[in-house]
Design an enzyme around this catalytic site. Structure first.
Site, short mmCIF file in Angstrom:
data_model
loop_
_atom_site.label_atom_id
_atom_site.label_comp_id
_atom_site.label_asym_id
_atom_site.label_seq_id
_atom_site.Cartn_x
_atom_site.Cartn_y
_atom_site.Cartn_z
N GLU A 107 -7.09 4.09 -6.63
CA GLU A 107 -7.42 4.89 -5.44
C GLU A 107 -7.99 6.26 -5.79
O GLU A 107 -7.54 7.29 -5.27
CB GLU A 107 -6.19 5.02 -4.54
CG GLU A 107 -5.78 3.70 -3.93
CD GLU A 107 -4.65 3.82 -2.89
OE1 GLU A 107 -4.07 4.93 -2.74
OE2 GLU A 107 -4.34 2.81 -2.24
N GLU A 146 -4.17 -4.29 -3.00
CA GLU A 146 -3.09 -3.72 -2.17
C GLU A 146 -3.37 -4.13 -0.73
O GLU A 146 -4.41 -3.78 -0.18
CB GLU A 146 -3.02 -2.19 -2.29
CG GLU A 146 -2.45 -1.69 -3.59
CD GLU A 146 -2.16 -0.19 -3.57
OE1 GLU A 146 -1.79 0.34 -2.49
OE2 GLU A 146 -2.31 0.45 -4.63
#
Length: 501
Positions: free
Chosen positions: A173, A292
């Site tokens: 991320e 995710e």
């Protein structure tokens, strides 16, 4: 009662079922590792301190590839801290989740846990506060057989055989301001490309995942993928996608249609990746690692004080307790991942134990299944062969967030080798049972082997420590197969899995 018609054609193939689509995620966050998979004092703990009752549930869940050790955690992680004699491992602060990390579980121990669960390791490297050399060192420690400084260190630490990790995440991320060391797309793309190129100099057959967007709501969504891939396209194999969903403001109808956003996410990333590939005149197709995804009541956690100024070991963080409705949405998200299995070839349910997880534990006590456990475990167990894209004729309803959404969604798999098929369905209607008729004549199946549903008269019913079996799978007595047509009734807000043979 409304009626839905579905037709299955064995030639409408999406892709062969890749077991990596049933992956999960273990991060050093809250009680996922400590008091989750690892609790040395627990009655079921083995010599490594791993809870064997949790191992059995993980095996039942059917998770395959496990992404580790993060997540936000990895962007401050020094992997060297987590190997070698346990009594010499340093305690560190984890800035991501504002807690203390004891490093009592590291790569070598976790690999032994993976062997217990028959899972594959997907390892993340720190590109937030570290970089190329640390990634290369970790790769040497993990995968080189022997005869170098770091491979011999692994052997001295009690792991004579290399871990042979095939799939590696290049950070986590990196588009998010919450990430330690986050970067612009240009800066990250350059670093990821250099890291990937160096890692493939060591092993050209590694499968590398470059960071995509942290969500479809990110202001750089789409543009981030374009810039990052323009730098790294020829060096990587996957681009990651992350998405979490929750019911907001009592709008259950929109929540039940969350997979509409997941489909938009996938379509956008695929078109962006293919645009970059075409510009570069590359013959390669970048795959998506949806590493995710889950239901996560993030708004409520942000408003709580569970992440605070105290530095604690394994605090209770992000321990969502899931409802029947949450499980239906999760089952629908799995349907969407399978529908796009030609490009989404790896996925990780985030996370595995205690932290927004299908499995919960209590220290010294029980381990139990959350509602979300059931659609995942049944889909993982029944999905075999090739994914088939069904033709669906169903009604629709209006949502405040996603506009018009289908009442029924479904996907199927077919295993030509043994003539078996599986069908997974959801009914998003809040009030109406759906009669579904499925034309399966082209598949040559003749019997219903298994039909189970998850639903509850109280859509917010949950499994808790004090009532661990409140919600579970129910037989679907209406499922019947006559003259090549499967007929069944789907209760409102329900998920159903059917096996045919």
């Amino acid at each position: 009662m409304s009626e839905t018609r579905i037709a299955l054609d064995r030639t409408a193939r999406v892709a062969p079922v890749n077991r990596r689509i049933f992956g999960s995620f273990v991060e050093h966050l809250g009680r996922c590792v400590y008091d989750g998979i690892y609790e040395p004092g627990h009655p079921t703990a083995n010599e490594d301190g791993f809870r064997l009752d949790v191992v059995e549930l993980v095996r039942e869940l059917g998770s395959t590839t496990i992404r580790y050790p993060g997540g936000n955690f990895v962007s401050g992680f020094r992997w060297e801290d987590s190997v070698g004699p346990r009594d010499q491992r340093p305690v560190r602060r984890d800035l991501a989740w504002h807690s203390l990390e004891s490093n009592q579980v590291g790569l070598d121990e976790f690999a032994r846990w993976l062997a217990l669960t028959d899972s594959e390791l997907m390892l993340a490297v720190n590109l937030g506060t570290r970089g190329i050399q640390a990634a290369l060192d970790l790769l040497e420690y993990a995968n080189h057989p022997s005869g170098t400084a770091l491979s011999d260190w692994r052997i001295a630490n009690g792991t004579p055989e290399p871990h042979d990790i095939r799939m590696w995440c290049l950070g986590n991320e990196m588009d998010g301001p919450w990430q330690t060391g986050y970067m612009t797309a240009d800066d990250y793309g350059k670093l990821a490309a250099r890291t990937a190129a160096a890692m493939k100099m060591a092993d050209k057959d590694l499968e590398l995942v470059v960071c995509g967007s942290s969500g479809s709501g990110m202001p750089t969504f789409g543009e981030w993928e374009r810039v990052v891939l323009e730098h790294s396209y020829e060096h990587v194999d996957y681009v990651s996608a992350h998405a979490y969903y929750q019911e907001r403001g009592g709008d259950l109808g929109s929540f039940l249609a969350s997979s509409v956003d997941m489909q938009y996410f996938i379509d956008t990333v695929v078109s962006t990746a293919d645009h970059v590939g075409n510009r570069l005149k590359s013959k390669k197709k970048i795959q998506i690692s949806f590493d995710e995804w889950n239901i996560w009541y993030l708004d409520e956690h942000k408003a709580s004080e569970e992440i605070n100024d105290e530095w604690r070991y394994a605090p209770r963080q992000l321990e969502d307790v899931y409802s029947a409705a949450d499980a239906v949405v999760l089952g629908n998200l799995m349907i969407t991942l399978l529908k796009n299995h030609d490009r989404v070839t790896s996925a990780s349910l985030a996370q595995l134990v205690n932290v927004i997880a299908p499995i919960m534990t209590e220290p010294g006590g029980a381990a139990w299944r959350q509602t979300t456990f059931f659609p995942f475990s049944v889909t993982s167990r029944l999905a075999r062969g090739e994914v088939l894209r069904p033709r669906i004729e169903t009604g629709s309803y209006e949502t405040a967030v996603y506009g018009e959404a289908d009442l029924v969604d479904a996907v199927a798999t077919f295993d030509e080798a043994d003539g078996s098929a599986a069908l997974f369905l959801v009914n998003r209607s809040l009030t109406e049972t759906q009669t579904v008729r499925v034309d399966v004549r082209d598949l040559g199946v003749s019997s219903v082997r298994e039909a189970v549903s998850l639903w509850d008269d109280d859509v917010y019913a949950k499994n808790t420590m004090h009532d661990q079996n409140r919600v579970g799978l129910r037989p679907t007595p209406t499922a019947s197969l006559d003259d090549g047509v499967l007929t069944l009734e789907l209760p409102p807000v329900s998920w159903t899995g059917v096996s045919l043979g």
